[in-house]
Enzyme design. Sequence first.
Site, PDB file in Angstrom:
ATOM      1  N   LYS A  54       0.123   4.301  -1.544  1.00  0.00           N
ATOM      2  CA  LYS A  54       0.739   2.982  -1.501  1.00  0.00           C
ATOM      3  C   LYS A  54      -0.248   1.835  -1.742  1.00  0.00           C
ATOM      4  O   LYS A  54       0.149   0.767  -2.230  1.00  0.00           O
ATOM      5  CB  LYS A  54       1.438   2.775  -0.165  1.00  0.00           C
ATOM      6  CG  LYS A  54       2.718   3.574   0.010  1.00  0.00           C
ATOM      7  CD  LYS A  54       3.826   3.057  -0.884  1.00  0.00           C
ATOM      8  CE  LYS A  54       5.166   3.698  -0.561  1.00  0.00           C
ATOM      9  NZ  LYS A  54       6.258   3.176  -1.413  1.00  0.00           N
ATOM     10  N   SER A 306       1.461  12.821  -1.692  1.00  0.00           N
ATOM     11  CA  SER A 306       1.419  11.359  -1.701  1.00  0.00           C
ATOM     12  C   SER A 306       0.848  10.713  -0.458  1.00  0.00           C
ATOM     13  O   SER A 306       0.503   9.522  -0.494  1.00  0.00           O
ATOM     14  CB  SER A 306       2.823  10.807  -1.965  1.00  0.00           C
ATOM     15  OG  SER A 306       3.737  11.261  -0.982  1.00  0.00           O
TER      16      SER A 306
END
Length: 332
Positions: A54, A306
Amino acid sequence: MTLPITPAAVRTAARALDGIAVRTPHLSVTALNDATAATVIVKAENFQRTGSFKLRGAYHHAASLPAEARARGIIGASSGNHAQALALVGRLLDAPATVVIPSDAPRAKVEGVVSLGAEIVTYDRSYGDRDALVADLAEERGLSVIPSANSAHVMAGAGTAALELLTEHPEITTLLVPVGGGGLAAGTAVIAKDLRPDIRVVGVEPHTAADTLASLRAGHRVSLEEVPRTVADGLGHTIPSELPWQVNSLLLDDVVTVTDDEITYAMGYAFAHLKCVVEPSGAVALAAVLANRPDVAGQTVGVVVSGGGVDLRVFHDLTSTFRTRNGTPAHV
């Protein structure tokens, strides 16, 4: 249709992130190759700053704002990873950060936000409208909204992870990527198809939160009737974000789903064999390849892990029943 991002935008993001984002490792182990009958290369974004991909998109979007806008402050909504990224971005760019987080967000992620100095506003994900809350606070305080997915800059920044992976490993023929709001998948698909037009890009969603799959089947964005219940809290979306959907509806070759049991198995597998702590949302693409969904036998496969934002107690609870494929207990 003109897509909201281009391969050039991803390359621009990579230059902007040079020295800011970590070039995360690419992991490959014999056990995983044997288990899948493929050559599997894992992009380990759990080693990124703040513990997930992110940071890439949040920083790229915030850095593109005028200096006076950054000085007034930034705001965004997240179940945790985007919130931590915003908190760090605020510190790096001297921009006061406010994050809107569900009241049941994982403790490790909340503590990460607090440690970086961001202001936290909570809401109840069962009935609260986080986007409306963000919009109201932004207008009231003069803050700039940094979306978790629905931004060209965020998608381009997220795509830099795939740019790194495929530049180093052009032999990859199938690339699996988690899908939540869709920003990571969109950035990944855009740059992957540019670098290798014949590559297959497959999105992975939790079985109970498959809003992108449902939308692809319908041919337009559809909303799930209920807030999804899944161990992968970061992927519990009810409808794909608009801008990522424009990309993913055209460029994703397939979307597959995984169960919570498959996700937690993948978390334990990553710990046992990759020596990585991976959060549930970060483990879905690995869960898919371990479940042979899709069939990748004989291929060279890229898997985007991720994030790793999970606290010790939750990680232990979720992986305590993990067993290797031959049934031998794996102590995690």
